[in-house]
Design a protein around this motif. Structure first.
Motif, mmCIF file in Angstrom:
data_model
loop_
_atom_site.group_PDB
_atom_site.id
_atom_site.type_symbol
_atom_site.label_atom_id
_atom_site.label_comp_id
_atom_site.label_asym_id
_atom_site.label_seq_id
_atom_site.Cartn_x
_atom_site.Cartn_y
_atom_site.Cartn_z
ATOM 1 N N TYR A 41 -10.188 18.947 8.044
ATOM 2 C CA TYR A 41 -9.073 19.393 7.214
ATOM 3 C C TYR A 41 -8.262 18.200 6.717
ATOM 4 C CZ TYR A 41 -9.544 24.444 7.873
ATOM 5 O OH TYR A 41 -9.979 25.740 7.825
ATOM 6 N N GLY A 42 -8.116 17.202 7.593
ATOM 7 C CA GLY A 42 -7.375 16.003 7.189
ATOM 8 C C GLY A 42 -8.036 15.294 6.037
ATOM 9 N N ASP A 43 -9.362 15.205 6.073
ATOM 10 C CA ASP A 43 -10.087 14.540 4.988
ATOM 11 C C ASP A 43 -9.927 15.295 3.671
ATOM 12 O OD1 ASP A 43 -10.927 12.566 6.695
ATOM 13 O OD2 ASP A 43 -12.928 13.435 7.041
ATOM 14 N N GLY B 246 0.804 -1.217 0.000
ATOM 15 C CA GLY B 246 0.000 0.000 0.000
ATOM 16 C C GLY B 246 0.831 1.258 0.000
ATOM 17 N N ASP B 247 2.086 1.166 0.443
ATOM 18 C CA ASP B 247 2.970 2.335 0.421
ATOM 19 C C ASP B 247 3.107 2.804 -1.028
ATOM 20 O OD1 ASP B 247 5.398 3.946 0.264
ATOM 21 O OD2 ASP B 247 5.885 3.206 2.264
ATOM 22 N N PRO B 248 2.823 4.083 -1.305
ATOM 23 C CA PRO B 248 2.853 4.545 -2.700
ATOM 24 C C PRO B 248 4.226 4.431 -3.349
ATOM 25 C CG PRO B 248 2.594 6.392 -1.184
ATOM 26 C CD PRO B 248 2.384 5.152 -0.388
ATOM 27 N N ARG C 134 -6.154 7.033 2.655
ATOM 28 C CA ARG C 134 -7.301 7.213 3.551
ATOM 29 C C ARG C 134 -6.901 7.089 5.020
ATOM 30 N NH1 ARG C 134 -11.723 7.324 0.293
ATOM 31 N NH2 ARG C 134 -11.495 6.332 -1.751
ATOM 32 N N GLY C 135 -5.827 6.347 5.273
ATOM 33 C CA GLY C 135 -5.386 6.176 6.651
ATOM 34 C C GLY C 135 -4.044 6.816 6.956
ATOM 35 N N LEU D 150 0.023 -0.667 -11.848
ATOM 36 C CA LEU D 150 -1.306 -0.047 -11.746
ATOM 37 C C LEU D 150 -2.094 -0.625 -10.570
ATOM 38 C CD1 LEU D 150 -2.574 0.303 -15.434
ATOM 39 C CD2 LEU D 150 -1.878 2.129 -13.867
ATOM 40 N N ALA D 151 -1.978 -1.932 -10.365
ATOM 41 C CA ALA D 151 -2.651 -2.550 -9.220
ATOM 42 C C ALA D 151 -2.072 -2.014 -7.908
ATOM 43 C CB ALA D 151 -2.515 -4.064 -9.288
ATOM 44 N N SER D 152 -0.778 -1.774 -7.888
ATOM 45 C CA SER D 152 -0.147 -1.216 -6.689
ATOM 46 C C SER D 152 -0.632 0.208 -6.417
ATOM 47 C CB SER D 152 1.376 -1.215 -6.845
ATOM 48 O OG SER D 152 1.882 -2.528 -6.860
ATOM 49 N N TRP D 153 -0.872 0.960 -7.478
ATOM 50 C CA TRP D 153 -1.397 2.312 -7.286
ATOM 51 C C TRP D 153 -2.782 2.273 -6.649
ATOM 52 C CZ3 TRP D 153 1.702 6.022 -6.796
ATOM 53 C CH2 TRP D 153 2.804 6.238 -7.636
ATOM 54 N N ASP D 154 -3.582 1.265 -6.988
ATOM 55 C CA ASP D 154 -4.896 1.128 -6.341
ATOM 56 C C ASP D 154 -4.725 1.010 -4.826
ATOM 57 O OD1 ASP D 154 -6.275 1.266 -8.731
ATOM 58 O OD2 ASP D 154 -6.413 -0.910 -8.982
ATOM 59 N N GLY D 155 -3.731 0.206 -4.412
ATOM 60 C CA GLY D 155 -3.461 0.062 -2.988
ATOM 61 C C GLY D 155 -2.951 1.356 -2.375
ATOM 62 N N ALA D 156 -2.161 2.101 -3.129
ATOM 63 C CA ALA D 156 -1.629 3.372 -2.634
ATOM 64 C C ALA D 156 -2.738 4.398 -2.449
ATOM 65 C CB ALA D 156 -0.579 3.896 -3.597
ATOM 66 N N LEU D 157 -3.688 4.428 -3.368
ATOM 67 C CA LEU D 157 -4.807 5.353 -3.230
ATOM 68 C C LEU D 157 -5.631 5.036 -1.984
ATOM 69 C CD1 LEU D 157 -5.845 5.529 -6.993
ATOM 70 C CD2 LEU D 157 -4.867 7.402 -5.644
ATOM 71 N N GLU D 158 -5.764 3.753 -1.684
ATOM 72 C CA GLU D 158 -6.448 3.353 -0.460
ATOM 73 C C GLU D 158 -5.623 3.732 0.765
ATOM 74 O OE1 GLU D 158 -9.549 2.109 1.747
ATOM 75 O OE2 GLU D 158 -9.507 2.284 -0.444
ATOM 76 N N TRP D 159 -4.303 3.612 0.674
ATOM 77 C CA TRP D 159 -3.390 3.958 1.769
ATOM 78 C C TRP D 159 -3.584 5.403 2.215
ATOM 79 C CZ3 TRP D 159 0.519 7.678 1.645
ATOM 80 C CH2 TRP D 159 1.506 7.613 2.648
#
Length: 244
Positions: free
Chosen positions: A114-116, A46-48, A89-90, A78-87
Motif C-alpha cells: 500500500y505504501g508503494d 530533496g524536501d519538496p 520513494r523514501g 525544476l532540478a529541485s523537483w527531480d530531487g523531490a520526486l526521488e524523496w
C-alpha cells in the motif's frame, strides 16, 4: 535541519503569499515569499518544499521583470523537483482511515504494498506542481523570445497538470488558454479550436480551488505527507496579469 516551528511558519507564509498574489497584492506576496525562502534554507535537500520555494521565489523575479534571472531560477527549481520526486520513494507513509474495515485490515497486512502505491500517487501529485514550474519557465522564455522552447514547455506542462489534477483544474484551464493564444498567433485554427473546446468543457464544472483544498485537507500533524501536500498545493503559477 528545520524544527517544526519553522515548518509550520513556512506553511503559513506560503499560503498567505499565494493568497496575496492571487488577489493582486503583489508587494505583500513578494515580502512573504522572501520570508518563506529564508526558512526553506533549513529544509533538507530533496524536501519538496525547497522546490516549491524556489519556484515561488522565481516568481518574484518575473514580477520584477528580471526574465533572465527568472529563467535561471526556474531551471534550478525544476532540478529541485527531480530531487523531490526521488524523496517520495523514501518518505514515511502511514495508514489512512477508510470507510471500509476490510480495507483498513488489508492495509495493515500489506503496509509495504500500500505504501508503494501511495508513493506512486504522491509522485504523480508532485508532477502537477512540476507542471506549474514548467509553465512559469515557459512564460519567462517567451519574454526572451525563445518561442520554440516555450511552446514545448507549455505542452508538457498541460499534460502533467491534467494528469495530476484532472481536466477541470483551474491551472489546467489557464495553461490551455495560453496555448490557445499561441495557436491563434501562429494561425493554427485547428489547434486553437482544440484548446478552446477543452476550456469550454471545463468551464461549467471547475474543480475545487487548490488553496481551498489545501486548507481543507492539510494533515493536523507535521508528517511527510503534510510536507508533500504543502509543496504541491502552495506552488504558485504566474498570473496572467504579469505576462499579458
Amino acid at each position: 535541519m528545520a524544527d517544526q516551528a519553522t515548518e509550520w511558519e513556512w506553511d503559513a507564509l506560503s499560503a498567505a503569499a499565494l493568497d496575496a498574489y492571487r488577489s493582486a497584492r503583489r508587494e505583500e506576496a513578494v515580502h512573504l515569499w522572501r520570508r518563506a525562502d529564508a526558512l526553506a534554507r533549513d529544509f533538507p535537500e530533496g524536501d519538496p518544499r525547497r522546490a516549491a520555494t524556489r519556484n515561488n521565489s522565481a516568481l518574484v523575479l518575473l514580477i520584477e521583470q528580471d526574465h533572465d534571472g527568472a529563467v535561471a531560477a526556474l531551471s534550478s527549481a525544476l532540478a529541485s523537483w527531480d530531487g523531490a520526486l526521488e524523496w517520495t520513494r523514501g518518505m514515511a507513509v502511514s495508514a489512512v482511515a477508510r470507510s471500509s474495515l476490510f480495507h483498513q485490515r488489508m492495509e495493515q497486512r500489506h503496509v509495504a504494498a500500500y505504501g508503494d502505491v501511495r508513493r506512486a500517487r504522491h509522485r504523480e501529485f508532485l508532477g502537477g506542481a512540476v507542471a506549474l514550474t514548467r509553465f512559469n519557465l515557459a512564460i519567462a522564455r517567451l519574454f526572451l523570445d525563445d518561442d520554440e522552447t516555450a511552446d514545448a514547455l507549455l505542452a508538457t506542462a498541460l499534460a502533467e497538470r491534467e494528469r495530476a489534477f484532472g481536466p477541470n483544474n483551474s491551472e489546467v484551464i489557464g495553461i490551455a488558454r495560453v496555448l490557445s493564444g499561441r495557436a491563434d498567433a501562429a494561425g493554427d485554427d485547428a489547434g486553437m479550436a482544440l484548446y478552446d473546446a477543452r476550456i469550454q468543457a471545463a468551464a461549467g464544472n471547475r474543480a475545487h480551488d487548490v488553496l481551498d483544498t489545501w486548507r481543507r485537507e492539510q494533515p493536523p500533524e507535521m508528517t511527510d505527507t503534510r510536507r508533500l501536500l504543502a509543496a504541491g498545493y502552495l506552488t504558485a503559477i504566474v498570473h496572467e496579469r504579469d505576462f499579458l
